[in-house]
Design an enzyme around this catalytic site. Structure first.
Site, PDB file in Angstrom:
ATOM      1  N   THR A   1       0.824  -1.214   0.000  1.00  0.00           N
ATOM      2  CA  THR A   1       0.000   0.000   0.000  1.00  0.00           C
ATOM      3  C   THR A   1       0.852   1.256   0.000  1.00  0.00           C
ATOM      4  OG1 THR A   1      -1.811  -1.134   1.135  1.00  0.00           O
ATOM      5  CG2 THR A   1      -1.778   1.261   1.287  1.00  0.00           C
TER       6      THR A   1
ATOM      7  N   SER B   1       1.585  -7.534  -0.532  1.00  0.00           N
ATOM      8  CA  SER B   1       2.345  -8.406   0.376  1.00  0.00           C
ATOM      9  C   SER B   1       1.842  -9.840   0.375  1.00  0.00           C
ATOM     10  CB  SER B   1       2.327  -7.846   1.797  1.00  0.00           C
ATOM     11  OG  SER B   1       1.029  -7.856   2.354  1.00  0.00           O
TER      12      SER B   1
ATOM     13  N   THR C   1       1.137  -4.288   4.256  1.00  0.00           N
ATOM     14  CA  THR C   1       0.842  -4.577   5.663  1.00  0.00           C
ATOM     15  C   THR C   1       0.224  -5.949   5.910  1.00  0.00           C
ATOM     16  OG1 THR C   1      -1.325  -3.502   5.513  1.00  0.00           O
ATOM     17  CG2 THR C   1       0.542  -2.138   6.204  1.00  0.00           C
ATOM     18  N   ASP C   2      -0.400  -6.563   4.895  1.00  0.00           N
ATOM     19  CA  ASP C   2      -1.121  -7.808   5.142  1.00  0.00           C
ATOM     20  C   ASP C   2      -0.213  -8.914   5.664  1.00  0.00           C
ATOM     21  OD1 ASP C   2      -3.467  -6.634   4.438  1.00  0.00           O
ATOM     22  OD2 ASP C   2      -3.708  -7.663   2.527  1.00  0.00           O
TER      23      ASP C   2
END
EC number: 3.5.1.1
Length: 344
Positions: free
Chosen positions: A55, A101, A134-135
């Site tokens: 992101t 990610s 971030t995932d």
């Protein structure tokens, strides 16, 4: 069958259990091109950024769009968007990948670890920063915490809003990450996660909300520190997380397949055998409560272990807590004890 309480070190050792008799990986040679080298100011620390996408490197079609955006910005664009970085550091940068990610794989992970270890071995480098979606950020952070052996800081940073959004969080997160990587106060603290003014340990920190800016935290161990007016403040002196192991993967060319099975009511016991048949070399069982499992699941796991010897480690699906050792014969006669009694 007995399960181990020490999931994380054992899970990591299983992941790195692939044979290491191959030649040293040449994966990092794919990325020898340095994508950024800012003018050098001898009075500033040298920081290297490894960009992977996510992101923080994404753009939307409007400044109010915060879902459904696309990855597209490169490391040069990320640094250009924060010119203040050149006031606090000399920047070198590598574009390792440019993906969400969820698409991070062993090639990217191994390349990161190899290149970061090599970079931190250079006396002129103060620290490194990894930009990441971030995932699965916490997974890469834990992997690097377990494979990078240096007293210098490794900072993992991301964003919850794309670069085109109103109040995008990526630029300030990146600034703080570089600032922390250059800070003498960050030495001997290992790999850290920086988002939303917070500094967290890679060993404990996890993403707790799918959408909010304050998603990364560690509910039990707490945060390591916080930024106030762009100054990092630590709450504790440097300390080593209990149970942390660092593995030498300098010769690793691939990672063993370790599957995670999520427990639930009326869980299909055939999943254990299916996982093994699909190539799993180790299984982590995310049990209910403190590593609980149904009788059928326990029988299936024990039968698989007795037939194949595949390591099976009990964890829990809840966010926090410990899994006690189970007694002999909980599910069947097989036993996998784990690292505390020589397994692993």
């Amino acid at each position: 069958m007995r399960f181990s309480t020490q999931l994380l070190p054992l899970f990591t050792s299983l992941a790195f259990a692939a044979p290491l008799d191959l030649a040293r990986s040449d994966l990092h040679k794919l990325f020898v091109r340095q994508d950024i080298q800012t003018p050098v100011n001898a009075s500033l620390p040298n920081i290297t950024i490894f960009a992977t996408g996510g992101t923080i490197a994404s753009v939307g079609t409007s400044n109010t769009q915060t879902t459904g955006y696309s990855v597209g910005l490169g490391v040069q664009q990320l640094v250009t968007a924060v010119p203040e970085l050149l006031n606090i550091s000399n920047i070198a940068g590598y574009q390792i990948s440019n993906v969400d990610s969820g698409s991070i794989n062993e090639t990217i992970s191994l390349t990161l670890s190899h290149m970061i270890n090599e970079e931190l071995a250079k006396p002129e480098i103060s620290g490194v920063v990894v930009t990441h979606g971030t995932d699965t950020l916490e997974e890469t952070a834990f992997f690097l915490s377990s494979t990078v052996n240096s007293t210098k800081p490794v900072i993992i940073v991301g964003a919850m809003r794309p670069a085109t959004a109103l109040s995008a969080d990526g630029p300030l997160n990146l600034y703080q990450a570089v600032l922390l990587a250059a800070s003498p106060a960050a030495l001997n603290r290992g790999t850290m996660i920086v988002l939303n003014d917070r500094i967290g340990s890679a060993f404990y920190t996890t993403k707790n909300n799918a959408n909010t800016l304050d998603t990364f935290s560690s509910t039990e161990a707490g945060q390591l520190g916080v930024f106030v007016n762009q100054v990092p403040y630590f709450f504790y002196a440097p300390a080593e997380p209990v149970g942390r192991l660092v593995f030498d993967i300098s010769s690793a060319t691939d990672l063993a397949q370790v599957d995670i099975l999520f427990a639930h009511q009326d869980m299909n016991p055939a999943l254990f055998e299916a996982s093994y048949a699909a190539g799993a070399q180790g299984i982590v069982f995310a049990g209910t409560g403190a590593g609980g499992y149904s009788r059928k699941a326990g029988v299936a796991a024990s039968a698989l272990y007795n037939a194949t010897g595949i390591p099976i480690v009990a964890s829990h699906r809840s966010a926090d807590g410990l899994v006690p050792l189970k007694g002999e014969g909980v599910a069947a006669v097989g036993a996998y004890c784990g690292v505390e009694c020589g397994g692993g």
